[in-house]
Design an enzyme around this catalytic site. Structure first.
Site, PDB file in Angstrom:
ATOM      1  N   ASP A   9     -35.082  36.199 -72.457  1.00 35.62           N
ATOM      2  CA  ASP A   9     -33.898  35.519 -72.983  1.00 35.62           C
ATOM      3  C   ASP A   9     -33.904  35.709 -74.497  1.00 35.62           C
ATOM      4  OD1 ASP A   9     -32.039  33.672 -73.971  1.00 35.62           O
ATOM      5  OD2 ASP A   9     -32.506  32.212 -72.409  1.00 35.62           O
ATOM      6  N   ILE A  10     -32.856  36.311 -75.008  1.00 37.31           N
ATOM      7  CA  ILE A  10     -32.849  36.635 -76.445  1.00 37.31           C
ATOM      8  C   ILE A  10     -32.844  35.371 -77.306  1.00 37.31           C
ATOM      9  CG2 ILE A  10     -30.358  36.871 -76.872  1.00 37.31           C
ATOM     10  CD1 ILE A  10     -31.301  39.638 -78.253  1.00 37.31           C
ATOM     11  N   VAL A  32     -24.101  36.559 -73.394  1.00 38.63           N
ATOM     12  CA  VAL A  32     -25.155  36.345 -74.386  1.00 38.63           C
ATOM     13  C   VAL A  32     -24.582  35.661 -75.638  1.00 38.63           C
ATOM     14  CG1 VAL A  32     -25.051  38.633 -75.495  1.00 38.63           C
ATOM     15  CG2 VAL A  32     -27.215  37.425 -75.353  1.00 38.63           C
ATOM     16  N   ASP A  33     -23.336  35.932 -75.955  1.00 35.18           N
ATOM     17  CA  ASP A  33     -22.650  35.288 -77.090  1.00 35.18           C
ATOM     18  C   ASP A  33     -22.629  33.763 -76.894  1.00 35.18           C
ATOM     19  OD1 ASP A  33     -21.083  34.945 -79.357  1.00 35.18           O
ATOM     20  OD2 ASP A  33     -19.318  35.978 -78.571  1.00 35.18           O
TER      21      ASP A  33
HETATM   22  N1  AR6 Z   1     -30.562  37.027 -73.266  1.00 41.18           N
HETATM   23  C1  AR6 Z   1     -30.507  38.370 -73.135  1.00 41.18           C
HETATM   24  N2  AR6 Z   1     -29.499  39.007 -72.502  1.00 41.18           N
HETATM   25  C2  AR6 Z   1     -28.527  38.241 -71.964  1.00 41.18           C
HETATM   26  C3  AR6 Z   1     -28.502  36.835 -72.046  1.00 41.18           C
HETATM   27  C4  AR6 Z   1     -29.588  36.219 -72.742  1.00 41.18           C
HETATM   28  N3  AR6 Z   1     -29.659  34.900 -72.895  1.00 41.18           N
HETATM   29  N4  AR6 Z   1     -27.374  36.392 -71.428  1.00 41.18           N
HETATM   30  C5  AR6 Z   1     -26.735  37.467 -70.947  1.00 41.18           C
HETATM   31  N5  AR6 Z   1     -27.414  38.595 -71.263  1.00 41.18           N
HETATM   32  P1  AR6 Z   1     -22.273  40.251 -72.295  1.00 41.18           P
HETATM   33  P2  AR6 Z   1     -20.751  42.412 -73.615  1.00 41.18           P
HETATM   34  C6  AR6 Z   1     -27.089  40.008 -70.991  1.00 41.18           C
HETATM   35  O1  AR6 Z   1     -21.213  40.094 -71.266  1.00 41.18           O
HETATM   36  O2  AR6 Z   1     -20.704  43.208 -72.363  1.00 41.18           O
HETATM   37  C7  AR6 Z   1     -18.663  37.749 -74.534  1.00 41.18           C
HETATM   38  O3  AR6 Z   1     -17.738  36.842 -74.038  1.00 41.18           O
HETATM   39  C8  AR6 Z   1     -26.148  40.320 -69.872  1.00 41.18           C
HETATM   40  O4  AR6 Z   1     -26.791  40.253 -68.603  1.00 41.18           O
HETATM   41  O5  AR6 Z   1     -22.866  39.034 -72.877  1.00 41.18           O
HETATM   42  O6  AR6 Z   1     -21.069  43.100 -74.907  1.00 41.18           O
HETATM   43  C9  AR6 Z   1     -18.373  38.138 -75.982  1.00 41.18           C
HETATM   44  O7  AR6 Z   1     -17.780  37.079 -76.714  1.00 41.18           O
HETATM   45  C10 AR6 Z   1     -25.736  41.752 -70.212  1.00 41.18           C
HETATM   46  O8  AR6 Z   1     -26.748  42.649 -69.760  1.00 41.18           O
HETATM   47  O9  AR6 Z   1     -21.749  41.153 -73.554  1.00 41.18           O
HETATM   48  C11 AR6 Z   1     -17.429  39.294 -75.822  1.00 41.18           C
HETATM   49  O10 AR6 Z   1     -16.090  38.851 -75.626  1.00 41.18           O
HETATM   50  C12 AR6 Z   1     -25.761  41.758 -71.753  1.00 41.18           C
HETATM   51  O11 AR6 Z   1     -26.411  40.524 -72.115  1.00 41.18           O
HETATM   52  C13 AR6 Z   1     -17.933  39.981 -74.576  1.00 41.18           C
HETATM   53  O12 AR6 Z   1     -18.554  38.963 -73.788  1.00 41.18           O
HETATM   54  C14 AR6 Z   1     -24.403  41.820 -72.411  1.00 41.18           C
HETATM   55  O13 AR6 Z   1     -23.429  41.148 -71.637  1.00 41.18           O
HETATM   56  C15 AR6 Z   1     -18.958  41.032 -74.906  1.00 41.18           C
HETATM   57  O14 AR6 Z   1     -19.323  41.729 -73.738  1.00 41.18           O
END
Ligand code: AR6
Length: 171
Positions: A9-10, A32-33
């Site tokens: 978890d980042i 993740v945001d």
């Molecule tokens: N730690 C590490 N990785 C994670 C965590 C965590 N806690 N939570 C999720 N991931 P995404 P994107 C992974 O959708 O595709 C947002 O709404 C997840 O499994 O978070 O760049 C933003 O505001 C996946 O592998 O980001 C933007 O609108 C990775 O993080 C949009 O989503 C990225 O998934 C960005 O989309």
């Protein structure tokens, strides 16, 4: 040279900077945001409101507030449209610009999530090749830095490990 791939978890990483897979508004979101904003507390959003957004492939830095990380580097990765809309160059930009900003701020340890491969639909195998090759291109000029890919699932970790092997083999 420091590069590693872990599952985790980042928001739990005690590093100089974690990278946030943000959107161009920089006002939070899901994935993740959402996790980063929830863990950092409301002051992160307050600072983000002062930044005026960020272009896809570029990066901006804030404090880490309640996170164990000192800073958050926010980068909007590209939305996947099939691969012919400059997605790979934009994704490489997200990694490179985040790393250059980290170096400017004297961050020695940096953790990345898998940018663009969740809500933005970038196929993880393809994204991993772009991520790993951009990081490995950057590291020789910044040998003091340690960069970690923090993968959320075993499948994602396997994809980054496979990409790492391929990039090393092709060099
Ligand atoms: N730690 C590490 N990785 C994670 C965590 C965590 N806690 N939570 C999720 N991931 P995404 P994107 C992974 O959708 O595709 C947002 O709404 C997840 O499994 O978070 O760049 C933003 O505001 C996946 O592998 O980001 C933007 O609108 C990775 O993080 C949009 O989503 C990225 O998934 C960005 O989309």
């Amino acid at each position: 040279m420091g590069f590693s791939i872990i599952k985790g978890d980042i928001t739990h990483q005690s590093v100089d900077a974690i990278v946030n897979a943000a959107n161009t508004r920089l006002l939070g979101g899901s994935g993740v945001d959402g996790a980063i904003h929830a863990a950092a507390g409301p002051q992160l959003l307050e600072e983000c409101r002062t930044l005026g957004g960020c272009e896809t492939g570029k990066a901006k830095i804030t404090d880490g507030y309640l996170l164990p990380a000192r800073h958050v580097i926010h980068t909007p990765g590209p939305i996947w449209h099939g691969g012919r809309k400059g997605e790979s160059l934009l994704l490489a930009g997200s990694y490179r610009n985040s790393l250059e900003l980290a170096a400017t701020w004297s961050c020695l340890t940096v953790a990345f999530p898998s940018i663009s491969t969740g809500a933005y639909g970038y196929p993880v195998d393809k994204a991993a090749l772009v991520a790993v090759s951009t990081i490995l291109d950057f590291l020789p000029t910044h040998p003091e830095m340690n960069i970690t890919m923090v993968c959320w699932t075993d499948e994602d970790k396997a994809a980054y490990e496979k990409a790492y092997k391929k990039v090393l083999k092709d060099r």
